[in-house]
Scaffold this active site. Structure first.
Site, PDB file in Angstrom:
ATOM      1  N   HIS A 123     -44.421  26.249  39.392  1.00 48.86           N
ATOM      2  CA  HIS A 123     -44.872  25.128  38.559  1.00 48.86           C
ATOM      3  C   HIS A 123     -46.139  24.491  39.161  1.00 48.86           C
ATOM      4  O   HIS A 123     -47.098  24.190  38.449  1.00 48.86           O
ATOM      5  CB  HIS A 123     -43.808  24.024  38.512  1.00 48.86           C
ATOM      6  CG  HIS A 123     -42.558  24.379  37.781  1.00 48.86           C
ATOM      7  ND1 HIS A 123     -41.310  24.139  38.293  1.00 48.86           N
ATOM      8  CD2 HIS A 123     -42.359  24.927  36.556  1.00 48.86           C
ATOM      9  CE1 HIS A 123     -40.391  24.521  37.419  1.00 48.86           C
ATOM     10  NE2 HIS A 123     -41.006  25.013  36.363  1.00 48.86           N
ATOM     11  N   ARG A 149     -44.404  33.789  32.443  1.00 44.64           N
ATOM     12  CA  ARG A 149     -43.920  35.008  33.108  1.00 44.64           C
ATOM     13  C   ARG A 149     -43.707  36.060  32.033  1.00 44.64           C
ATOM     14  O   ARG A 149     -43.316  35.724  30.903  1.00 44.64           O
ATOM     15  CB  ARG A 149     -42.578  34.736  33.805  1.00 44.64           C
ATOM     16  CG  ARG A 149     -42.642  33.792  34.980  1.00 44.64           C
ATOM     17  CD  ARG A 149     -41.299  33.749  35.691  1.00 44.64           C
ATOM     18  NE  ARG A 149     -40.228  33.292  34.818  1.00 44.64           N
ATOM     19  CZ  ARG A 149     -39.857  32.035  34.673  1.00 44.64           C
ATOM     20  NH1 ARG A 149     -40.444  31.108  35.385  1.00 44.64           N
ATOM     21  NH2 ARG A 149     -38.892  31.698  33.854  1.00 44.64           N
ATOM     22  N   LYS A 198     -30.269  24.146  28.666  1.00 39.96           N
ATOM     23  CA  LYS A 198     -29.992  24.380  30.095  1.00 39.96           C
ATOM     24  C   LYS A 198     -29.150  23.269  30.691  1.00 39.96           C
ATOM     25  O   LYS A 198     -29.298  22.106  30.325  1.00 39.96           O
ATOM     26  CB  LYS A 198     -31.321  24.466  30.869  1.00 39.96           C
ATOM     27  CG  LYS A 198     -32.176  25.652  30.485  1.00 39.96           C
ATOM     28  CD  LYS A 198     -33.472  25.657  31.275  1.00 39.96           C
ATOM     29  CE  LYS A 198     -34.398  26.786  30.811  1.00 39.96           C
ATOM     30  NZ  LYS A 198     -35.729  26.695  31.426  1.00 39.96           N
ATOM     31  N   SER A 211     -36.704  27.829  37.899  1.00 41.08           N
ATOM     32  CA  SER A 211     -35.787  26.769  38.347  1.00 41.08           C
ATOM     33  C   SER A 211     -34.336  27.195  38.183  1.00 41.08           C
ATOM     34  O   SER A 211     -33.493  26.897  39.032  1.00 41.08           O
ATOM     35  CB  SER A 211     -36.034  25.487  37.548  1.00 41.08           C
ATOM     36  OG  SER A 211     -37.328  25.006  37.791  1.00 41.08           O
TER      37      SER A 211
HETATM   38  O1  PNS Z   1     -39.074  24.146  31.851  1.00 41.49           O
HETATM   39  P1  PNS Z   1     -38.593  24.494  30.483  1.00 41.49           P
HETATM   40  O2  PNS Z   1     -37.081  24.473  30.442  1.00 41.49           O
HETATM   41  O3  PNS Z   1     -39.182  25.766  29.961  1.00 41.49           O
HETATM   42  O4  PNS Z   1     -39.100  23.305  29.540  1.00 41.49           O
HETATM   43  C1  PNS Z   1     -38.886  23.387  28.168  1.00 41.49           C
HETATM   44  C2  PNS Z   1     -39.396  22.126  27.455  1.00 41.49           C
HETATM   45  C3  PNS Z   1     -38.691  20.882  27.962  1.00 41.49           C
HETATM   46  C4  PNS Z   1     -40.873  21.991  27.694  1.00 41.49           C
HETATM   47  C5  PNS Z   1     -39.108  22.419  25.971  1.00 41.49           C
HETATM   48  O5  PNS Z   1     -37.740  22.643  25.787  1.00 41.49           O
HETATM   49  C6  PNS Z   1     -39.590  21.305  25.068  1.00 41.49           C
HETATM   50  O6  PNS Z   1     -40.758  21.232  24.767  1.00 41.49           O
HETATM   51  N1  PNS Z   1     -38.658  20.425  24.673  1.00 41.49           N
HETATM   52  C7  PNS Z   1     -38.973  19.290  23.837  1.00 41.49           C
HETATM   53  C8  PNS Z   1     -38.377  19.419  22.448  1.00 41.49           C
HETATM   54  C9  PNS Z   1     -39.308  20.166  21.532  1.00 41.49           C
HETATM   55  O7  PNS Z   1     -40.471  19.827  21.352  1.00 41.49           O
HETATM   56  N2  PNS Z   1     -38.766  21.237  20.951  1.00 41.49           N
HETATM   57  C10 PNS Z   1     -39.487  22.115  20.095  1.00 41.49           C
HETATM   58  C11 PNS Z   1     -40.126  23.238  20.918  1.00 41.49           C
HETATM   59  S1  PNS Z   1     -41.048  24.327  19.877  1.00 41.49           S
END
Ligand code: PNS
Length: 170
Positions: free
Chosen positions: A18, A91, A42, A127
């Site tokens: 990150h 990734r 998660k 993570s």
């Molecule tokens: O580190 P991660 O788990 O890949 O983070 C994912 C995160 C929190 C960035 C993603 O789940 C997110 O953007 N959540 C907010 C809700 C949202 O906008 N959902 C629509 C995604 S297209």
């Protein structure tokens, strides 16, 4: 490239992978907001305020980087903070999912996503794998800043004892 970029993630916990992406984004954009969200798919280890504190410490050497919590849609957070672009490390294993989110986000409000290929030395680090390795007694210190590794080991031990202050499950 851009004026204000958002680096979103759950950062549970923040890894060297990150930080590599945040640092590279800080060189491309004038301003970077690290947006700490919760991935509903998660199970978490740290509360959002704990993740923010760890990120603030880890990012303190970059003057143009700030850290904020967000909930709701990422695109709404971007609009509220006048962010031009979402910046994400990608990734190979997660590419299809990342593309899908990027396309959905662009369709929702027009905010685009740029992908930075993960540095090869951190390509296998995530993570969720760190949480799993730590929970099963493996050494995760190579993948995390020292203070984060210390807190991760302590939190995993507390959870295994059943006495964590966090409301999350592993
Ligand atoms: O580190 P991660 O788990 O890949 O983070 C994912 C995160 C929190 C960035 C993603 O789940 C997110 O953007 N959540 C907010 C809700 C949202 O906008 N959902 C629509 C995604 S297209």
């Amino acid at each position: 490239m851009t004026r204000r970029a958002v680096c979103p993630g759950s950062f549970d916990p923040v890894t060297h992978g990150h930080l590599d992406v945040i640092g590279r984004t800080a060189m491309l954009a004038n301003e970077v907001i690290v947006a700490v969200g919760t991935n509903m798919a998660k199970n978490g280890l740290f509360r959002a305020d704990e993740r923010v504190a760890m990120l603030q410490e880890a990012c303190q050497s970059w003057e143009n980087v700030s850290v904020m919590i967000f909930d709701g849609l990422l695109v709404d957070f971007c609009r509220a903070h006048s962010a031009d672009v979402i910046s994400k490390g990608v990734r190979a294993a997660a590419f299809a999912y990342e593309i899908q989110m990027a396309q959905m986000n662009r369709r929702l409000t027009g905010v685009d996503t740029v992908f930075l290929p993960t540095a090869p030395e951190w390509a296998f680090v995530s993570s969720s794998l760190v949480r799993e390795v730590a929970t099963l007694g493996g050494d995760v210190t190579a993948f995390l800043p020292p203070a984060v590794a210390e807190q991760t080991v302590a939190r995993v031990a507390a959870k295994l004892r059943g006495g964590s202050s966090s409301g999350h499950n592993l």
